[in-house]
Design a protein around this motif. Structure first.
Motif, mmCIF file in Angstrom:
data_model
loop_
_atom_site.group_PDB
_atom_site.id
_atom_site.type_symbol
_atom_site.label_atom_id
_atom_site.label_comp_id
_atom_site.label_asym_id
_atom_site.label_seq_id
_atom_site.Cartn_x
_atom_site.Cartn_y
_atom_site.Cartn_z
ATOM 1 N N LYS A 144 -8.499 -32.705 23.153
ATOM 2 C CA LYS A 144 -9.891 -33.051 23.433
ATOM 3 C C LYS A 144 -10.168 -33.406 24.891
ATOM 4 N N THR A 200 -10.922 -28.525 28.919
ATOM 5 C CA THR A 200 -12.255 -28.092 29.350
ATOM 6 C C THR A 200 -12.847 -27.053 28.407
ATOM 7 N N GLU A 218 -19.057 -33.280 14.530
ATOM 8 C CA GLU A 218 -19.340 -34.349 15.496
ATOM 9 C C GLU A 218 -18.217 -35.379 15.510
ATOM 10 N N ARG A 259 -15.400 -36.013 18.762
ATOM 11 C CA ARG A 259 -15.769 -37.195 19.545
ATOM 12 C C ARG A 259 -14.851 -37.323 20.763
ATOM 13 N N ASP A 275 -16.071 -32.884 25.804
ATOM 14 C CA ASP A 275 -17.313 -32.515 26.483
ATOM 15 C C ASP A 275 -17.229 -31.162 27.185
ATOM 16 N N ARG A 322 -26.492 -35.777 20.161
ATOM 17 C CA ARG A 322 -25.107 -35.645 19.681
ATOM 18 C C ARG A 322 -24.359 -36.974 19.788
ATOM 19 N N GLY A 362 -20.580 -38.001 22.593
ATOM 20 C CA GLY A 362 -20.469 -37.301 23.859
ATOM 21 C C GLY A 362 -21.746 -36.594 24.242
ATOM 22 N N ASP A 363 -21.716 -35.942 25.392
ATOM 23 C CA ASP A 363 -22.871 -35.181 25.863
ATOM 24 C C ASP A 363 -23.032 -33.901 25.043
ATOM 25 N N ILE A 371 -22.767 -30.300 23.874
ATOM 26 C CA ILE A 371 -21.687 -29.345 24.148
ATOM 27 C C ILE A 371 -22.265 -27.984 24.461
#
Length: 521
Positions: free
Chosen positions: A243, A246, A302, A306, A309, A328, A331-332, A334
Motif C-alpha cells: 500500500k 505508487t 475502501e 486504507r 493513494d 473516500r 485517503g484522497d 484514487i
C-alpha cells in the motif's frame, strides 16, 4: 479417402492366404489408428484455435489439452506396438533432455558384464581381460511418494556422582505447536497441499492413511489454523508494503462459504490487491494480498485500501466508484486505470454470438493498441510513455470518435449497445495508461494471480465459514507472492514457521517476507 480395395482371399494360393490375411489385418488396424489420430489432432486444433476456445476458462482449456494429448500418446504407443510386433522401426523416441536439475539426488545403477574375460580371446584359446574404455550414461526421472518420517528428539540428563547439586539437561527446542505431533515442515506441507496444490484436508487425511498414518481431518485443520494465526503478522506487513506503492492492481473473485444457519453455501469474496512492476522494470518486488469479505460492497475496497493513494488498475465494477469520490474514507480520491482487456471482452462476446461487423471493427482497433504495447514491454516508463504519446494516443482518439458514431447508430437497449455504453462509461479510466508509463493497458496481471483461487474453489468446493475464508486468503497471499518471486512455497513456509517458532523478533519481520527468503544451501 478412396474406398479400401477388397481382396478375394480365395484367389490366393492356399499356402499364402494366412500371410496375406495377416497383412490385411495389420493394414486395417493401422488405418483405424490413423483415423483416430486425425480425429484427435482436429479436436486439439479446435481447442487451441477454435472460436469457442475463448469461452473456456484457463483450467478447462488445460484439462482439454491434457486429455487430448494423453489420448494421442496412447494411440501413438498402439501404433508403435503394431510396428514393433512386425519387426519394423518405431518412431524416434521423444526425449526431454536438460530438464533434470543438477542438485537432484542421483542413484547410480552400474550394469557390469557377467565376466571381464574377453569372449573373442576365449574363442582363440587366449585369456585376455577387458579394460574399461568408456561408458554410456542415461538419466531418467524417478518419483518416490512423499516420504514420511519421525523426528525423535533425545535430551540426555546428566548428574554428578560426587555431589547432589542437580541434573543438567538441554531445554527442548521451540515448536509452533508445543507438545503437538507435527514438525513445521509437516505443517508447511499441509498448507502447500491445500492452498497451492488444491488438495482439501479430508483428501490429505486419506492419502496419509494409505501410508498407515491415521490423522483426522480435524487435526489437520487445527494445524492450518495455528499456522494461519502465526503467519497473520507477516501477511499484514506484506499488505503494508504493497500500500505504499505508487500503483496497484485490484480485483475480486467469489469464495463460496458454508452458511451453517441455512445448511447451504453463501457467496463470499476474496479481494486481491497486487503489485507487479516487472513490465517496466520497477524496483519493487511483485506481491499479492487476498482480503476476505462476506460480500462485494464497495466499502470493503475502501477498508482494504486504507492508506493507499496511488493509481489503481481495475475492471469496471461499480463498487469501486466510492474510491474516486472526495468523500473516500482512508485517503484522497484514487486515480483509476480501467482495463482494455475487459473492454475487448465485451466486444468479443457480441462478435462470437452474432458476428457483428461493428464489434469486429472495435476488436481490430483495440488490437492496434496491443501491438504497440507488445513492442514496448520491458522498457523504462519514460520510453513507454513516449511511444504511447506518439503512436497510441492518435489510435485511442480515433477509437473514441468511432465509438460515439456507433453509439448513435446502434440501439442503446441492444446487446451491442450495452457493450458500447460500458466502454463509454469508463472512457476516462481507459485513457489513464496514455499519461503514465508505469500504468498497464489492462489488469491481466492480477487476474493471473487470482486464477489459483478459482482452481482451489473448484477442488475444495467451499470454505467452512467466514473465518475459513480469511485463512484461505492469508495463506494464499504468502504462497502466490512466493511463486511470483520464483520462491519455492514449501521451503519458504517451512523456514518461516521455524523462524516464528524460534521467536523471530517482530522488529525484523521484513526478513520473513517471501521476496527476502534465501533458501539454505
Amino acid at each position: 479417402m478412396p474406398a479400401a480395395m477388397t481382396i478375394d482371399l480365395s484367389a490366393i494360393p492356399a499356402d499364402q492366404r494366412d500371410a496375406v490375411a495377416a497383412v490385411l489385418r495389420e493394414r486395417d488396424a493401422l488405418k483405424e489408428i490413423n483415423r483416430r489420430l486425425e480425429h484427435l489432432v482436429a479436436e486439439l486444433n479446435h481447442a487451441v484455435h477454435g472460436k469457442r476456445s475463448e469461452k473456456l476458462s484457463e483450467d478447462e482449456r488445460q484439462l482439454s489439452f491434457e486429455d487430448l494429448e494423453t489420448a494421442i500418446a496412447e494411440v501413438e504407443e498402439s501404433q508403435d506396438t503394431q510396428l514393433s510386433s512386425k519387426g519394423k522401426t518405431r518412431r524416434p523416441v521423444r526425449r526431454n533432455r536438460g530438464n533434470l536439475p543438477k542438485d537432484l539426488p542421483r542413484i547410480e545403477h552400474v550394469i557390469e558384464p557377467a565376466s571381464l574375460e574377453c569372449p573373442h580371446c576365449q574363442k582363440m584359446g587366449g585369456c585376455g581381460v577387458m579394460h574399461k574404455i568408456g561408458e554410456d550414461r542415461t538419466e531418467r526421472l524417478d518419483i518416490v511418494p512423499a516420504q514420511l518420517r519421525v523426528i525423535v528428539t533425545v535430551r540426555p540428563k546428566y548428574a554428578c556422582r560426587a555431589c547432589t547439586d542437580g541434573v543438567t539437561q538441554m531445554p527442548a527446542p521451540a515448536h509452533l505447536i508445543e507438545g503437538g505431533l507435527p514438525t513445521e515442515g509437516a505443517i508447511a506441507h499441509v498448507l502447500v497441499s491445500k492452498y497451492a496444490d488444491h488438495l482439501p484436508l479430508h483428501r490429505q487425511s486419506q492419502i496419509l492413511a494409505r501410508s498407515g498414518i491415521d490423522i483426522h481431518r480435524g487435526t489437520l485443520a487445527d494445524w492450518v489454523g495455528t499456522a494461519a494465526f502465526h503467519l497473520g503478522p507477516v501477511v499484514d506487513r506484506l499488505a503494508e508494503h504493497l500500500k505504499v506503492s505508487t500503483k496497484l492492481f485490484m480485483d475480486e473473485t467469489t469464495a463460496p462459504v458454508l452458511d451453517p444457519g441455512r445448511g447451504k453455501t453463501k457467496t463470499g469474496y476474496l479481494w486481491a490487491l497486487a503489485r507487479d512492476d516487472r513490465a517496466w522494470g520497477g524496483d519493487d518486488p511483485p506481491g499479492v494480498v487476498f482480503f476476505y469479505a462476506p460480500d462485494r460492497r464497495g466499502e470493503n475496497a475502501e477498508k482494504f485500501l486504507r492508506g493507499f493513494d496511488g493509481v489503481l488498475q481495475l475492471d469496471g465494477y461499480q463498487g469501486y466508484n466510492c474510491l474516486t469520490r472526495p468523500s473516500r474514507k482512508g485517503g484522497d480520491p484514487i486515480r483509476v486505470a480501467h482495463c482494455w482487456a475487459h473492454a475487448r471482452r465485451k466486444l468479443k462476446e457480441v462478435f462470437d454470438r452474432d458476428g457483428s461487423e461493428i464489434a469486429a471493427e472495435g476488436l481490430r482497433r483495440i488490437a492496434e493498441f496491443y501491438r504497440v504495447e507488445a513492442n514496448i514491454r520491458g522498457t523504462a516508463p519514460g520510453q513507454r510513455l513516449s511511444a504511447r504519446q506518439a503512436r497510441t494516443v492518435p489510435l485511442v482518439a480515433a477509437f473514441g470518435e468511432w465509438l460515439q458514431e456507433q453509439r448513435l447508430r446502434v440501439s442503446a437497449k441492444s446487446r451491442l449497445g450495452e457493450k458500447l455504453a460500458y466502454i463509454h462509461r469508463h472512457w476516462d479510466g481507459l485513457q489513464t495508461f496514455l499519461h503514465d508509463g508505469r500504468v498497464e493497458i489492462d489488469s491481466n496481471s492480477v487476474e493471473n494471480l487470482i486464477r489459483p483461487i478459482a482452481l482451489n474453489r473448484k477442488n475444495a468446493l467451499f470454505a467452512g465459514h467466514d473465518e475459513g475464508g480469511r485463512t484461505w486468503g492469508r495463506i494464499a497471499s504468502l504462497i502466490e507472492t512466493a511463486k511470483t518471486n520464483v520462491v519455492e512455497p514449501f521451503a519458504y513456509l517451512k523456514a518461516t514457521l521455524e523462524a516464528i517458532a524460534a521467536g523471530h523478533p517482530k522488529s525484523r519481520i521484513d526478513e520473513l517476507l517471501p521476496w527476502n527468503f534465501t533458501p539454505s544451501s
